[in-house]
Design a protein around this motif. Structure first.
Motif, PDB file in Angstrom:
ATOM      1  N   ASP A  63       0.825  -1.208   0.000  1.00  0.00           N
ATOM      2  CA  ASP A  63       0.000   0.000   0.000  1.00  0.00           C
ATOM      3  C   ASP A  63       0.871   1.276   0.000  1.00  0.00           C
ATOM      4  O   ASP A  63       0.650   2.194  -0.797  1.00  0.00           O
ATOM      5  CB  ASP A  63      -0.919  -0.025   1.230  1.00  0.00           C
ATOM      6  N   SER A  66       2.398   2.045  -3.350  1.00  0.00           N
ATOM      7  CA  SER A  66       1.540   2.616  -4.391  1.00  0.00           C
ATOM      8  C   SER A  66       1.262   4.087  -4.081  1.00  0.00           C
ATOM      9  O   SER A  66       1.066   4.886  -4.993  1.00  0.00           O
ATOM     10  CB  SER A  66       0.258   1.803  -4.560  1.00  0.00           C
ATOM     11  N   ARG A  67       1.299   4.448  -2.808  1.00  0.00           N
ATOM     12  CA  ARG A  67       1.103   5.875  -2.466  1.00  0.00           C
ATOM     13  C   ARG A  67       2.362   6.704  -2.672  1.00  0.00           C
ATOM     14  O   ARG A  67       2.289   7.906  -2.883  1.00  0.00           O
ATOM     15  CB  ARG A  67       0.649   5.992  -1.009  1.00  0.00           C
TER      16      ARG A  67
END
Ligand SMILES: *Cc1c(COP(=O)(O)O)cnc(C)c1O
Length: 217
Positions: A63, A66-67
């Motif tokens: 996560d 991807s940020r």
């Protein structure tokens, strides 16, 4: 302390060692740290992190990556053979290649996938019985063995014994690297990264000095 101060201390240590600025890679060791501290460091621009536990890293980094595009995560903790596949897929580098069974496993994964994370062989420079790593006397043969298995070993890693002067361990690791034609040295933590840079560290692994003390609840 914090990221900014550690980065400037690294720059000072590079200059003191007569090394160009930016030649040392800072790995921010985020194991067990609260997520908000890790995110704050990402927001300050840090993009290379170190983790010790495959499960913890698997829960947090897909996560975060991807940020925060361009983020690399390095495995710096002991790696069980049964977690090697997960680690192979998750990490950009593995600093803890320390035994033939793990080399076999990584070699099979590398052959099958046609790629491999950056690899460091961990050397137990203090020959401590409780500590992972190949013994110094066995390092040359192990590195040759990895190469025979087509594993692209980039360098060496060590964790010196606690409460001793780290410098002789850094010197020893650098000697083993030089005689084996390896250019990368993963050495130096919060308490001794400047000494490691003086002895040629290319990667320093700094946790608590960036994030604060870890609390193992
Ligand atoms: C936890 C850890 C670090 C970071 O230690 P600090 O003292 O918090 O900087 C570095 N390397 C390894 C292998 C670690 O397990």
């Amino acid at each position: 302390m914090g990221l900014t101060e550690i980065k400037s201390r690294i720059a000072v240590a590079e200059t003191a060692a007569g090394r160009p600025q930016g030649t040392v890679t800072l790995i921010a060791v985020s194991k067990v740290q609260p997520l908000e501290r890790v995110i704050a460091t990402l927001e300050q621009g840090q993009r290379i992190f170190g983790e010790n536990y495959v499960q913890e890293a698997a829960g947090k980094w897909p996560d975060l990556r991807s940020r925060f595009p361009g983020t690399a995560v390095h495995m710096i903790g002991p790696l069980q053979t049964n977690k090697a596949r997960l680690a192979f897929d998750l990490f950009d580098a593995i600093h803890t290649l320390d035994r033939p069974s793990l080399a076999d496993k990584l070699s099979r994964l590398a052959q099958a996938q046609g790629r491999c994370p950056m690899l460091f062989v961990q050397v137990n420079t203090g020959a401590e019985p409780q500590k992972a790593g190949i013994l110094p006397d066995d390092a040359d043969a192990f590195i040759a063995d990895c190469r025979a298995k087509d594993l692209p070993v980039a360098g060496l890693m060590c964790i010196p014994p606690e409460d001793t002067d780290s410098t002789p361990h850094f010197v020893h690791l650098a000697e083993i690297a030089t005689r084996n034609g390896l250019s990368q040295l993963s050495m130096g933590m919060s308490s001794d990264f400047e000494a490691a840079i003086a002895r040629g560290a290319t990667h320093v692994r700094v946790g608590s000095a960036i994030f604060g003390a870890r609390s193992y609840a």
